[in-house]
Design a protein around this motif. Sequence first.
Motif, PDB file in Angstrom:
ATOM      1  N   ALA A  63      -0.452 103.809 178.793  1.00 38.26           N
ATOM      2  CA  ALA A  63      -1.325 102.633 178.614  1.00 38.26           C
ATOM      3  C   ALA A  63      -0.480 101.429 178.229  1.00 38.26           C
ATOM      4  O   ALA A  63      -0.904 100.585 177.436  1.00 38.26           O
ATOM      5  CB  ALA A  63      -2.388 102.920 177.558  1.00 38.26           C
ATOM      6  N   GLY A  64       0.728 101.354 178.796  1.00 35.99           N
ATOM      7  CA  GLY A  64       1.617 100.236 178.497  1.00 35.99           C
ATOM      8  C   GLY A  64       1.209  98.985 179.244  1.00 35.99           C
ATOM      9  O   GLY A  64       0.288  99.003 180.081  1.00 35.99           O
ATOM     10  N   GLY A  84       4.425 103.023 168.238  1.00 34.03           N
ATOM     11  CA  GLY A  84       3.172 103.179 168.978  1.00 34.03           C
ATOM     12  C   GLY A  84       3.437 103.925 170.276  1.00 34.03           C
ATOM     13  O   GLY A  84       3.135 103.441 171.368  1.00 34.03           O
ATOM     14  N   ASP A 108       3.110 107.146 165.953  1.00 36.54           N
ATOM     15  CA  ASP A 108       1.770 106.710 166.363  1.00 36.54           C
ATOM     16  C   ASP A 108       0.754 107.175 165.321  1.00 36.54           C
ATOM     17  O   ASP A 108       0.898 108.249 164.744  1.00 36.54           O
ATOM     18  CB  ASP A 108       1.405 107.281 167.744  1.00 36.54           C
ATOM     19  N   MET A 109      -0.261 106.352 165.105  1.00 38.29           N
ATOM     20  CA  MET A 109      -1.271 106.701 164.091  1.00 38.29           C
ATOM     21  C   MET A 109      -2.420 107.523 164.669  1.00 38.29           C
ATOM     22  O   MET A 109      -3.252 108.021 163.913  1.00 38.29           O
ATOM     23  CB  MET A 109      -1.827 105.438 163.438  1.00 38.29           C
ATOM     24  N   THR A 110      -2.497 107.625 166.003  1.00 38.98           N
ATOM     25  CA  THR A 110      -3.600 108.385 166.620  1.00 38.98           C
ATOM     26  C   THR A 110      -3.149 109.825 166.846  1.00 38.98           C
ATOM     27  O   THR A 110      -2.259 110.088 167.669  1.00 38.98           O
ATOM     28  CB  THR A 110      -4.031 107.727 167.949  1.00 38.98           C
ATOM     29  N   GLN A 113      -2.800 111.427 170.357  1.00 37.80           N
ATOM     30  CA  GLN A 113      -1.663 110.908 171.131  1.00 37.80           C
ATOM     31  C   GLN A 113      -0.364 111.574 170.654  1.00 37.80           C
ATOM     32  O   GLN A 113       0.420 112.095 171.433  1.00 37.80           O
ATOM     33  CB  GLN A 113      -1.520 109.386 170.934  1.00 37.80           C
ATOM     34  N   ILE A 136       2.922 101.582 162.413  1.00 41.06           N
ATOM     35  CA  ILE A 136       4.097 100.821 162.858  1.00 41.06           C
ATOM     36  C   ILE A 136       4.475  99.738 161.851  1.00 41.06           C
ATOM     37  O   ILE A 136       5.582  99.210 161.898  1.00 41.06           O
ATOM     38  CB  ILE A 136       3.874 100.198 164.261  1.00 41.06           C
ATOM     39  N   GLU A 137       3.560  99.405 160.940  1.00 41.93           N
ATOM     40  CA  GLU A 137       3.881  98.406 159.903  1.00 41.93           C
ATOM     41  C   GLU A 137       4.795  99.005 158.844  1.00 41.93           C
ATOM     42  O   GLU A 137       5.451  98.258 158.102  1.00 41.93           O
ATOM     43  CB  GLU A 137       2.586  97.907 159.226  1.00 41.93           C
ATOM     44  N   ASN A 152       5.517  99.377 173.454  1.00 41.05           N
ATOM     45  CA  ASN A 152       4.838  98.936 174.680  1.00 41.05           C
ATOM     46  C   ASN A 152       3.328  98.828 174.469  1.00 41.05           C
ATOM     47  O   ASN A 152       2.643  99.843 174.318  1.00 41.05           O
ATOM     48  CB  ASN A 152       5.148  99.905 175.831  1.00 41.05           C
TER      49      ASN A 152
HETATM   50  C1  LIG Z   1      -1.944 100.554 174.341  1.00 41.49           C
HETATM   51  S1  LIG Z   1      -1.474 102.094 173.654  1.00 41.49           S
HETATM   52  C2  LIG Z   1       0.201 102.189 174.219  1.00 41.49           C
HETATM   53  C3  LIG Z   1       0.800 103.568 174.032  1.00 41.49           C
HETATM   54  C4  LIG Z   1       2.183 103.746 174.634  1.00 41.49           C
HETATM   55  N1  LIG Z   1       3.145 102.815 174.087  1.00 41.49           N
HETATM   56  C5  LIG Z   1       2.128 103.624 176.124  1.00 41.49           C
HETATM   57  O1  LIG Z   1       2.789 102.718 176.659  1.00 41.49           O
HETATM   58  O2  LIG Z   1       1.423 104.406 176.769  1.00 41.49           O
HETATM   59  C6  LIG Z   1      -1.327 101.697 171.946  1.00 41.49           C
HETATM   60  C7  LIG Z   1      -0.895 102.841 171.034  1.00 41.49           C
HETATM   61  O3  LIG Z   1      -0.522 102.283 169.783  1.00 41.49           O
HETATM   62  C8  LIG Z   1      -1.075 103.053 168.734  1.00 41.49           C
HETATM   63  N2  LIG Z   1      -1.248 102.134 167.598  1.00 41.49           N
HETATM   64  C9  LIG Z   1      -1.955 100.985 167.575  1.00 41.49           C
HETATM   65  N3  LIG Z   1      -1.843 100.374 166.393  1.00 41.49           N
HETATM   66  C10 LIG Z   1      -1.022 101.141 165.639  1.00 41.49           C
HETATM   67  C11 LIG Z   1      -0.516 101.041 164.311  1.00 41.49           C
HETATM   68  N4  LIG Z   1      -0.833 100.006 163.540  1.00 41.49           N
HETATM   69  N5  LIG Z   1       0.301 102.013 163.864  1.00 41.49           N
HETATM   70  C12 LIG Z   1       0.609 103.078 164.661  1.00 41.49           C
HETATM   71  N6  LIG Z   1       0.154 103.230 165.920  1.00 41.49           N
HETATM   72  C13 LIG Z   1      -0.641 102.275 166.412  1.00 41.49           C
HETATM   73  C14 LIG Z   1      -2.356 103.603 169.298  1.00 41.49           C
HETATM   74  O4  LIG Z   1      -2.737 104.775 168.621  1.00 41.49           O
HETATM   75  C15 LIG Z   1      -1.979 103.861 170.750  1.00 41.49           C
HETATM   76  O5  LIG Z   1      -1.476 105.149 170.943  1.00 41.49           O
END
Ligand SMILES: C[S@@+](CC[C@H](N)C(=O)[O-])C[C@H]1O[C@@H](n2cnc3c(N)ncnc32)[C@H](O)[C@@H]1O
Length: 259
Positions: A63-64, A84, A108-110, A113, A136-137, A152
């Motif tokens: 989902a980049g 992330g 990643d927080m989810t 995933q 990520i913070e 991404n």
């Molecule tokens: C748009 S997806 C992109 C995932 C991956 N980078 C990719 O390209 O497929 C966003 C990801 O960021 C994670 N995410 C969003 N905010 C976050 C945060 N504050 N801390 C950790 N993970 C986070 C979500 O759980 C999700 O898996």
Amino acid sequence: MNPVTRQLDTTELEERVKRMYGEVALDPGHEFHFETGRALAERLGYPAHQLDAIPPGAIESFAGVGYFLDLATISPGDAVLDLGSGSGTDSFLAALDAGRAGRVVGVDMTEDQRAKAQRLAERHNFPQAEFRAGHIEDPPVDDGAFDCVISNGVINLSPDKPAVFAAAAHALRPGGRLALADIVSARQLPDGVTCDAALWAACIGGAMQRDTYRETIEAAGFTIEAWRENDAYRFVSDRATSATRKYGVTSISLLARPG
Ligand SMILES: C[S@@+](CC[C@H](N)C(=O)[O-])C[C@H]1O[C@@H](n2cnc3c(N)ncnc32)[C@H](O)[C@@H]1O
């Protein structure tokens, strides 16, 4: 009289992001506000032969928002942090470049995933890739331990972008680099959009105005060396497309170094 200021509910945002990207991990065929999967990755510029070399299960949940690994120039032996990491597409590609002498840590927080990426790493024999639960913070990694930080489509989702860039700076060794793709806007988004947790979770509401985004990276001590627009990225739902057109929401890739 105090004006009533609208505020983003960050607890609601985190719940929505986790729900949405949990679904991206578990049910990638579902229709989202954004595209996912291999066709998207190829359109963004990911070389097909490289995608062939990583787990298909990661790519189906990709989902980049842009290609940036050419800017990251990951070499054998490099330590890479993916902020992330989702189901792991960029982490696995980085792991191929870093090789067995290197290592990749995805954060990643989810949980769905993270767990999917970890399962794929074990099943497809990527011992140099590891996926940790965290934000990520404040990622669960040592300071100064990485040659390259990548990300991404994620930082736009953070309600505290200065903390993310500060965390990236702390994680890097001297001489390290930050390479990423993200969503920014040409114009400052109005409160009606930035306070809408659903539009944030769809990678629109949290898009920072591009000059402010650059200044936020620079305030964390980075110098931006490359910046490019990713015209191939587009949103799919009507609501997302109209906000995108109105406020000039676009995808960019960049390379930055501390100092
Ligand atoms: C748009 S997806 C992109 C995932 C991956 N980078 C990719 O390209 O497929 C966003 C990801 O960021 C994670 N995410 C969003 N905010 C976050 C945060 N504050 N801390 C950790 N993970 C986070 C979500 O759980 C999700 O898996």
